[in-house]
Design a protein around this motif. Structure first.
Motif, short mmCIF file in Angstrom:
data_model
loop_
_atom_site.label_atom_id
_atom_site.label_comp_id
_atom_site.label_asym_id
_atom_site.label_seq_id
_atom_site.Cartn_x
_atom_site.Cartn_y
_atom_site.Cartn_z
N ARG A 59 6.66 -0.06 2.30
CA ARG A 59 7.06 -1.08 1.34
C ARG A 59 7.59 -2.34 2.06
O ARG A 59 7.29 -3.46 1.66
N CYS A 62 4.63 -4.26 3.36
CA CYS A 62 3.99 -5.00 2.27
C CYS A 62 4.81 -6.23 1.89
O CYS A 62 4.25 -7.31 1.66
N LYS A 87 -0.62 13.25 0.83
CA LYS A 87 0.67 13.23 0.12
C LYS A 87 1.77 13.77 1.02
O LYS A 87 1.57 14.66 1.82
N THR A 92 3.97 10.61 -2.85
CA THR A 92 3.31 9.31 -2.83
C THR A 92 2.81 9.06 -1.43
O THR A 92 3.54 9.27 -0.46
N ASP A 94 1.19 6.60 1.69
CA ASP A 94 1.29 5.22 2.15
C ASP A 94 0.12 4.40 1.59
O ASP A 94 0.29 3.22 1.27
N GLN A 96 -1.28 4.83 -1.33
CA GLN A 96 -0.94 4.51 -2.72
C GLN A 96 0.05 3.35 -2.79
O GLN A 96 -0.06 2.49 -3.66
N ILE A 97 0.99 3.33 -1.86
CA ILE A 97 1.97 2.23 -1.83
C ILE A 97 1.25 0.91 -1.59
O ILE A 97 1.52 -0.09 -2.26
N ARG A 99 -1.80 0.14 -2.39
CA ARG A 99 -2.53 -0.21 -3.61
C ARG A 99 -1.59 -0.73 -4.70
O ARG A 99 -1.96 -1.59 -5.49
N GLU A 100 -0.36 -0.20 -4.75
CA GLU A 100 0.62 -0.63 -5.75
C GLU A 100 1.02 -2.09 -5.58
O GLU A 100 1.47 -2.73 -6.52
N TYR A 101 0.87 -2.61 -4.38
CA TYR A 101 1.30 -3.97 -4.11
C TYR A 101 0.29 -5.02 -4.55
O TYR A 101 0.40 -6.18 -4.18
N GLY A 102 -0.69 -4.65 -5.32
CA GLY A 102 -1.55 -5.67 -5.92
C GLY A 102 -2.89 -5.83 -5.28
O GLY A 102 -3.75 -5.00 -5.44
#
Length: 190
Positions: A59, A62, A87, A92, A94, A96-97, A99-102
């Motif tokens: 995070r 990112c 996993k 979760t 890394d 996936q994290i 991808r979560e950032y846009g």
């Protein structure tokens, strides 16, 4: 390890091109997160325009990427260490994290390339058998440049992991392997 690197021939002051996508190689290590930020050129060469080193976790990495390039709304391709798609105890990954950032398109495979394949791919981009240098690095990438200059092989003929320069070199290796790996059919281009 990176015998084809030449500080006089592989370094150049490079500019961020607002019209080109970002490509980021990522190596995951708690407290030593590493990212090599590059742009592909029309002639197929790769310009490493910036680096990120030392973030505490994915995070934070990112956040740092968005702090550097947040006003740019272009597309970002992330080429992370494949092992961090699994996993963890937090349920979760890394990947996936990222991808979560846009706007990260995570480009990965089920496993990482062989170490020597990755190293050979980087060396080929640094200077191929025709003496063509398809990989240029901006001098602001001090950690990466130090790694390319100093990383040695250990007693088992593997890149040394004790000097702390391996993380940023691995990040570059994941990017180059996925974009221009020696077994990806790009040998004819250079």
């Amino acid at each position: 390890v990176y015998s084809q690197y030449d500080e006089n021939l592989n370094q150049a002051s490079l500019k961020f091109n607002l019209n080109e996508c970002l490509h980021i190689g990522i190596d995951f290590n708690i407290g030593k997160m590493s990212g090599c930020i590059a742009q592909e050129q029309p002639n197929g060469s790769i310009h490493v325009i910036d680096e990120i080193y030392g973030c505490r976790d994915t995070r934070a990495l990112c956040d740092e990427i968005h702090a550097k390039f947040g006003e740019w709304d272009g597309y970002i391709y992330a080429y992370p260490d494949a092992t961090n798609g699994r996993k963890t105890s937090s349920d979760t990954t890394d990947h996936q994290i990222l991808r979560e950032y846009g706007n990260f398109d995570v480009v990965t495979e089920d496993s990482n390339p062989g170490i020597q394949d990755r190293v050979n791919s980087v060396n080929k981009m640094l200077c191929n058998y025709n003496q063509y240098r398809a990989l240029l690095i901006d001098p602001r990438c001090e950690v990466l440049l130090n790694g390319l200059e100093t990383q040695a092989y250990d007693k088992n003929n593997l890149p040394d992991k004790d000097s702390d320069v391996d993380h940023i070199c691995d990040a570059l290796g994941y990017l180059i392997w996925r974009m221009r790996g020696i077994r990806k059919g790009y040998d004819e281009v250079y």
